[in-house]
Design an enzyme around this catalytic site. Structure first.
Site, PDB file in Angstrom:
ATOM      1  N   CYS A  19       3.177  -2.452  15.581  1.00 27.06           N
ATOM      2  CA  CYS A  19       3.060  -2.398  14.130  1.00 27.06           C
ATOM      3  C   CYS A  19       2.818  -3.800  13.597  1.00 27.06           C
ATOM      4  CB  CYS A  19       4.340  -1.807  13.540  1.00 27.06           C
ATOM      5  SG  CYS A  19       4.413  -1.838  11.749  1.00 27.06           S
TER       6      CYS A  19
ATOM      7  N   GLU B 230       0.820  -1.202   0.000  1.00 24.88           N
ATOM      8  CA  GLU B 230       0.000   0.000   0.000  1.00 24.88           C
ATOM      9  C   GLU B 230       0.859   1.259   0.000  1.00 24.88           C
ATOM     10  OE1 GLU B 230      -4.292  -1.219   1.854  1.00 24.88           O
ATOM     11  OE2 GLU B 230      -2.810  -0.400   3.230  1.00 24.88           O
TER      12      GLU B 230
ATOM     13  N   CYS C 106       3.695   8.419   0.655  1.00 30.06           N
ATOM     14  CA  CYS C 106       4.326   7.507   1.601  1.00 30.06           C
ATOM     15  C   CYS C 106       4.440   6.145   0.924  1.00 30.06           C
ATOM     16  CB  CYS C 106       3.482   7.415   2.867  1.00 30.06           C
ATOM     17  SG  CYS C 106       4.059   6.193   4.061  1.00 30.06           S
TER      18      CYS C 106
ATOM     19  N   SER D 272      12.696   6.021  14.080  1.00 31.25           N
ATOM     20  CA  SER D 272      11.579   5.591  14.918  1.00 31.25           C
ATOM     21  C   SER D 272      12.157   5.181  16.265  1.00 31.25           C
ATOM     22  CB  SER D 272      10.850   4.414  14.254  1.00 31.25           C
ATOM     23  OG  SER D 272      10.251   4.817  13.046  1.00 31.25           O
TER      24      SER D 272
ATOM     25  N   CYS E  31      -1.161   7.191  10.726  1.00 31.31           N
ATOM     26  CA  CYS E  31       0.047   6.626  11.307  1.00 31.31           C
ATOM     27  C   CYS E  31      -0.238   5.260  11.923  1.00 31.31           C
ATOM     28  CB  CYS E  31       0.599   7.556  12.393  1.00 31.31           C
ATOM     29  SG  CYS E  31       1.052   9.183  11.791  1.00 31.31           S
TER      30      CYS E  31
ATOM     31  N   CYS F 273       8.096  -5.026  15.442  1.00 32.61           N
ATOM     32  CA  CYS F 273       7.749  -4.022  16.461  1.00 32.61           C
ATOM     33  C   CYS F 273       6.339  -4.314  16.960  1.00 32.61           C
ATOM     34  CB  CYS F 273       7.819  -2.616  15.871  1.00 32.61           C
ATOM     35  SG  CYS F 273       9.481  -2.135  15.332  1.00 32.61           S
TER      36      CYS F 273
ATOM     37  N   CYS G 186       7.667  -7.205   6.982  1.00 28.39           N
ATOM     38  CA  CYS G 186       8.786  -6.654   7.740  1.00 28.39           C
ATOM     39  C   CYS G 186       9.277  -7.701   8.732  1.00 28.39           C
ATOM     40  CB  CYS G 186       8.363  -5.393   8.490  1.00 28.39           C
ATOM     41  SG  CYS G 186       9.712  -4.559   9.356  1.00 28.39           S
TER      42      CYS G 186
END
Length: 375
Positions: free
Chosen positions: A131, A100, A117, A231, A350, A128, A124
């Site tokens: 997330c 996305e 973005c 981050s 976010c 985390c 990933c």
């Protein structure tokens, strides 16, 4: 390489790889720039249309390569009422995976900003806890073309809907950019090239990382002039390790040293991204630790409100606690911005980017941290 044609995607090659291929074909290496110009200046996928190249070369290339072009399969528009709705684009990749991308307009008076973005990986590996991309695991890195095509799709949408060009790119979508750094840098070269169709200055491109120290050191020595966002989310070692497992590999001390080196080499501040989580990292001790860390590194701090994510048990910091946290930072003479979330209703704010991905156990929502705009 596609199983159907046995051909390779030309847009997956780095400039150096393209030079080597051309040399192996008996062509001079300088043709690589000409080939790239034909691809990225006019957005062509047809070798026969590359009339600036010799016909013999076009035929050679068409026998070994194809030119990919990602098209969004779904676009979702937010219900924001400021005449600048956030738009989320879903892309289906050649292997069936999805990523996305978010177009984030800011057309307030005195501002004409169009931020896109972009994702750098499918999934990933960093896991985390706030997330959900980490829950789907890591599938693969995106190719150079898959990265630039996200910007191209957003660019065409921005022009059609808002009559605006893309002004900013943030690598804050799905994945860890510094774990796909060589392709990200190649994509930045293309996006910032003044003879290609994007023409986005490197100083308007931001790479966000969870703290991959070798990648930060690589960027410190790089000629690229893009901006760096970290981050951080906690400046207390134990807390950061609990919510960001990568902190067990690269400690806060190692991260701070790498950031100091980056700031010294690149002569510009770092942006510290700090997601406020109620009762986790928003207390007085957390503020003091952040102040100590930030004073050691030339930086600006972006505080981000947490947006609820399916199956992840965190809550947004209440206004009074957030205001007290901000006040401590300001009193310490730090530069602080509170990031305004956009596109929450379409899960594009976010921490809310989502594609449905099947894991071995169940279908999960894949989320990634995407900021409202370039820091």
């Amino acid at each position: 390489m596609t199983a159907e044609t046995g051909k390779q995607d030309l847009k997956s090659l780095s400039l150096q790889q393209l030079q080597h291929v051309l040399i192996s074909m008996g062509e001079p290496a300088y043709r690589a720039e000409q080939v790239r110009h034909s691809v990225y200046a006019s957005d062509t996928t047809d070798f026969s249309a590359m009339t600036s190249l010799p016909k013999v070369l076009r035929e050679k290339l068409s026998q070994r390569f194809f030119i990919s072009r990602l098209e969004p399969v779904v676009s979702t528009v937010s219900s924001e009422t400021d005449n600048a709705q956030t738009i989320k684009l879903l892309y289906k990749l050649s292997d069936g995976a999805h990523i996305e991308t978010v177009l984030i307009p800011d057309l307030r008076e005195g501002r004409k900003r169009m931020t896109v973005c972009v994702s750098s990986q499918v999934g990933c590996a960093l896991a985390c806890t706030f997330c959900a991309t980490g829950y789907m695991g890591f599938s693969r890195n995106l190719t150079i073309g898959e990265i630039t095509d996200q910007v191209l799709g957003a660019m065409q949408l921005a022009q059609a809907r808002y009559s605006q060009r893309i002004t900013n790119v943030v690598f804050m979508g799905m994945g860890e950019p510094l774990l796909n750094l060589e392709r990200v840098k190649e994509a930045i070269d293309i996006l910032s090239h003044d003879r290609y169709q994007f023409k986005i200055g490197e100083r308007h491109i931001t790479i966000s990382t969870a703290g991959i120290v070798p990648g930060i050191l690589d960027l410190a020595e790089s000629p690229h002039k893009c901006r760096l966002a970290i981050s951080l989310h906690s400046a207390i070692e134990e807390k950061r390790q609990a919510i960001m497992p990568i902190a067990k590999t690269y400690s806060l001390g190692e991260l701070k040293t790498a950031l100091q080196h980056y700031a010294h080499k690149q002569h510009k501040p770092i942006f510290i991204e700090y997601l406020l989580l109620r009762g986790i990292n928003d207390g007085e001790d957390d503020a003091k630790a952040l102040i100590k860390f930030a004073r050691a590194v030339p930086c600006k701090i972006n505080l981000i409100d947490y947006n609820p994510i399916v199956n992840i048990d965190y809550a947004r910091t209440d206004d009074a606690t957030r205001d007290a946290f901000i006040r401590k930072l300001v009193e310490a003479n730090l530069t602080v911005t509170v990031r305004r979330s956009r596109g929450r209703d379409i899960h594009a704010a976010c921490g809310q980017l989502a594609t449905q991905t099947r894991s071995a156990k169940r279908i999960r929502l894949a989320q990634s941290v995407c900021s409202e705009e370039s820091p």
